[in-house]
Every structure is written in structure tokens, then in C-alpha cells.
Design a protein around this motif. Structure first.
Motif, PDB file in Angstrom:
ATOM      1  N   LYS A 154      -4.281  -0.324  -1.193  1.00 53.77           N
ATOM      2  CA  LYS A 154      -4.233   1.144  -1.205  1.00 53.77           C
ATOM      3  C   LYS A 154      -5.602   1.782  -1.088  1.00 53.77           C
ATOM      4  O   LYS A 154      -5.715   2.970  -0.794  1.00 53.77           O
ATOM      5  N   ARG A 186       0.806  -1.220   0.000  1.00 53.86           N
ATOM      6  CA  ARG A 186       0.000   0.000   0.000  1.00 53.86           C
ATOM      7  C   ARG A 186       0.840   1.272   0.000  1.00 53.86           C
ATOM      8  O   ARG A 186       0.288   2.364  -0.036  1.00 53.86           O
ATOM      9  N   GLY A 246      -4.099  -0.311  -5.947  1.00 52.89           N
ATOM     10  CA  GLY A 246      -5.252   0.540  -5.680  1.00 52.89           C
ATOM     11  C   GLY A 246      -6.552  -0.039  -6.200  1.00 52.89           C
ATOM     12  O   GLY A 246      -6.655  -1.234  -6.492  1.00 52.89           O
TER      13      GLY A 246
END
Length: 424
Positions: free
Chosen positions: A327, A21, A115
Motif C-alpha cells: 500500500k 494493496r 501499509g
RNA sequence: GGAGAGAUGGUCGAGUUGGUUUAAGGCACCGGUCUUGAAAACCGGCGUGGGUUUUGCCCACCCUGGGUUCGAAUCCCAGUCUCUCCGCCA
């Protein structure tokens, strides 16, 4: 807050996990500070031990009439050294604390890196509604049916605010009643917390110091440690309910829910497709929250996800459950599932509940522990999930339940509060 | 908003003319002796965090943060919270 012992004993492992992340992770300085810190503690403690011993001797020496002026000046010097050491220790402690408190939580083993694009849809419930007519969006529906007054909302609150009116208020309140009723039925404790919170609450939740700009601050406007702010979610209040407490193991898990409006600046996040109620500065939400032992937290997570889903299912709304990539989880959380409801006019799903397990991350920040059977205290695990936010449920209901004539069917479960089957 | 009182280990509570109280004592709790069993009595244990050369030793913590001192629960300064009374008020 991560455990420094965990980083010290296995820095590579922690680093690897955090890289899911974060762009860069470097513990070199931290580990150096950690060594410095422990050396300082050792030398300071030795000096303090000596000071304690001599201070104990002094009254006796005095009584015996021995001249102790040399001893006193020696002790004065020692005392100064201790002061210097303590100061140095404070500094290195602060550096360590600052570093640690800025690190996000370690993603769970099964959470994938990256993400949003790596989010994974776990399941979809219901059938995508199809309409034999051209549909209206929720803003038009709400306006035409006089459920929401956007213009006057902006007039009195500014951009991003609205006013529920007439049957709109009643429908909104019916949703909240429905949520409260379900949680009570499941034995959750109902809390109505303050809406203005202290800085420490934001810190414990993991929102501060990084995200002080996202909340409405009260009074000073300064993001210092005396500031108060209006809560962005009831989670911030609920995590602090047991701050600095040691709970009994047999009292866990503790299951709470709270209703509060949520206030968010959402600065710079305005997008035209998020008109209406999709992203406002204030929305109503019922929040669920668990305090558990480490052993219970996985089960608790499942329970929260299922409960949030059931609420949406009870309303008969087409939705899906997604597992977020590293993320996309908020910083405090090790794992998050989103429940997203279908908004026909946007041709997309929007989040109505976010269920997360913070593991011991928030508990460390807030010093929230429980005493186990062996008498040792350990950090609890904390979990939260919306159950639910109304501001996207209302649009989903209006749009998914709309009919060709512009009227909207009221979901079955809400009728006892709304008192009508159709809004027209 | 004004005045006063207070904050000590799970709980009650002593200590507040600074130095064998570097936190007594009671209760609760845990273990043991005794007992057919229990109670009572007696004996022992019983806070949190940190460091370490780890069944030991040391350090810190008496609301929080500073300060004075060889030495602070105790003295000084600032702040937080609680309680009582008065005022104001949805």
C-alpha cells in the motif's frame, strides 16, 4: 493498466495479489462487460463483412442495369444497425477502460501486504552521527548561515516556498552537479524536458485520473483531457518520452536521467515537524529512468537502487534502504525501495530517493513497446529512481555535518564546486 | 499573433472528379534460385491492433475525433502537429 487477458484467464490470482494493496476487488462486472464486448464485436464484424461485400457488388449491378433500390434500402438498414452496435461497443469499451485504468499495479510476489507499518528496513549504511553539543535543526542552520531565506520565499511564492541565497545556492547547485557528473560517468543520457506537460503524460505515468488534484494545473484549471500541468516529478516527462513508440530490442535497455524542479500542491499535508525544506511545493530533483525488456528489469532495478545509494554514500550521509509494503508503493509501481537519510533534529529517516519497477503497467498506458527477435512486439518495462532529490539531502548535510560553533563542513565530493571546506 | 503548405504501412511515395488501388510502385529488410563466395539478376515474403469455429477466415486502422453515403485515404465539420514566410519577443 493491467492486461485484461490476465484477469480473464486467472481472475482469482490477480484478485489475491491486488488485495495486498486494496480493500475490495471485484471482477464480476468487468468480466461480464468483457463477454458483452466480444459478443458485440462478433456481431458487428459480421454485419460489416456483409456491408463490404454488397458495397463491392453494387457498382457491377449498376453497370448491368439491374434495379437495386430494394438492396440500397436494405443496406441502409444494415448500416444503421452497425452504427447502433458501434455505439454500444464504445460504451462497453469505455466502462472496461475506466475500470482497468483505475486499478493499481500488481505488487511483485515478494512485496508484502499492508501499509507503511509493514515496510522492511533492508540495510543501514554508516554510523548514526552523535554530537557532543546541542544540535540545531536545518532551518536554523540554513537561516543562521544565510543559505536559505524562508521569509522572503513565503513572501514571493507563498507558504511552502523558499529562496536559496549565497552559499546556499552554490551548495544546492553543487549537489546537482555532483549527481549529473555521476550519471554521465555511468553512461546515462541527459535529458532536459519541458516542465509543463499534457494530460496524457499524467495518464501514462499513472498519476491521472486519480491524482489530478495534486498537481498545479495551467491555464484552464479544469482537469479535462486538454489540460496542461506543471510536472510533479521528471518521471512524468521521461515515461512519455517514448510514448506510442516501438523500440528495437537491441536498443534496450535505455537509460536516461533528467533534472527538473518538481512542483507539488501537497494540499493538507503540512505538518509542523516538516518545516523547512522537508516538504515544499517546489524542489530540485535529478531523476533516473530505464526502459528495459521484461528480462532486464530486475537487474535494472538493482542498478538503480545501488546508484541512488552510492550518491548518498558519496556524500557520507547516514542512511538506510527500505522495502515498501504494497500500500505504500505508488499506484503504478509493483515494487519500490526507498532510500532514506537521517535527519538528526527529527530523530528520523526521510526519503531522498524512491526506486521503483512499474513492470509493464506504465508501458501499457502509454503504448510503449519493443520488437523482439521473433518479430512480435511486446510492452517494455519501465523503472525510475530519484538520483537524487536535493530538498532532503541539504537538510541532512547541514544537520549531519554541523559543528559545535554552528558551522557546517562541506562534504568532500562537493568541494570542487563549492570552493570551501566549511560554511560559516 | 497573421498568411500559406502539408500529415498515407520501416522509409520514399502514388492515389484526393467517392466504387476491380478495400492502399500501386521504388528502396530497405528477410528467405530462396543462381554462384567457389559475394554482387547483380530472378522468384517469394515483408505494417499494427482486435475477433474467431486459429497454420484459415473476418473486422478496424491512410494525423486525431465527429459527420454525409449502400460505400470514404478521397467529400463536409472540429481539432492536433510539422514546415515556410511575416510580425512580436526573453
Amino acid at each position: 493498466m493491467l492486461d485484461i487477458n490476465r484477469i480473464r484467464s486467472n481472475p482469482e490470482h490477480v484478485k489475491e495479489a491486488l488485495l495486498k494493496r486494496m480493500e475490495h476487488v471485484d471482477f464480476t462486472e468487468l468480466l461480464q462487460w468483457d463477454i458483452e464486448r466480444r459478443q458485440l464485436i462478433q456481431s458487428t464484424d459480421e454485419k460489416k463483412a456483409k456491408r463490404n461485400k454488397v458495397s463491392g457488388d453494387i457498382p457491377r449491378l449498376k453497370k448491368e442495369g439491374i434495379d437495386i433500390s430494394d438492396l440500397l434500402s436494405e443496406m441502409k438498414a444494415l448500416s444503421d444497425e452497425i452504427k447502433e452496435n458501434d455505439e454500444a461497443l464504445r460504451e462497453v469499451d469505455a466502462k472496461i477502460h475506466q475500470f482497468l485504468s483505475s486499478l493499481p499495479n500488481i505488487p511483485a510476489e515478494d512485496v508484502v501486504a499492508g501499509g507503511k507499518e509493514n515496510n522492511q528496513v533492508l540495510r543501514t549504511w554508516g554510523e548514526k552521527p552523535s554530537f557532543g553539543f546541542s544540535i540545531k535543526n536545518h532551518v536554523d542552520l540554513a537561516t543562521d548561515l544565510k543559505l536559505v531565506d524562508y521569509e522572503r520565499g513565503a513572501k514571493i511564492g507563498g507558504n511552502g516556498f523558499w529562496v536559496y541565497t549565497g552559499m546556499g545556492s552554490i551548495l544546492e547547485w553543487a549537489l546537482l552537479n555532483y549527481f549529473v557528473e555521476q550519471h554521465l560517468k555511468d553512461g546515462y543520457q541527459f535529458l532536459l524536458p519541458p516542465h509543463i506537460l499534457t494530460y496524457q503524460c499524467g495518464y501514462t505515468a499513472g498519476q491521472f485520473p486519480k491524482f489530478t488534484e495534486d498537481v498545479y494545473k495551467v491555464e484552464t484549471g479544469e482537469a479535462n483531457e486538454n489540460m496542461q500541468f506543471i510536472l510533479p516529478t521528471a518521471e512524468t516527462a521521461l515515461i512519455n518520452y517514448h510514448r506510442n513508440e516501438i523500440m528495437k530490442e537491441e536498443d534496450l535497455p535505455k537509460k536516461y536521467f533528467a533534472y527538473t524542479p518538481c512542483y507539488r500542491k501537497e494540499a493538507g499535508s503540512y505538518r509542523s515537524e516538516e518545516r523547512g525544506m522537508i516538504r515544499g511545493h517546489q524542489f530540485n530533483k535529478v531523476e533516473m529512468f530505464h526502459y528495459t525488456t521484461p528480462e532486464q528489469s530486475e537487474t535494472a532495478f538493482e542498478e538503480l537502487v545501488v546508484k541512488a545509494e552510492k550518491l548518498v554514500q558519496g556524500l557520507g550521509l547516514y542512511h538506510r534502504v527500505s522495502k515498501l509494503a504494497a500500500k505504500d508503493c505508488s499506484a503504478s509501481m509493483g515494487k519500490t525501495f526507498d532510500i532514506e537519510v537521517w535527519i538528526p533534529s527529527m530523530n528520523d529517516f526521510k526519503e531522498v530517493s524512491s526506486a521503483s519497477n512499474a513492470y509493464d503497467y506504465q508501458a501499457r498506458r502509454g503504448n510503449i513497446r519493443f520488437k523482439g527477435a521473433n518479430g512480435k512486439s511486446k510492452f517494455v518495462h519501465t523503472l525510475n529512481a530519484s538520483g537524487l532529490a536535493t530538498s532532503r539531502i541539504m537538510p541532512a548535510i547541514l544537520e549531519q555535518y554541523q559543528q559545535a560553533d554552528g558551522s557546517v563542513v562541506v562534504p568532500e565530493v562537493l568541494r570542487k564546486w563549492v570552493g570551501k571546506e566549511i560554511l560559516r
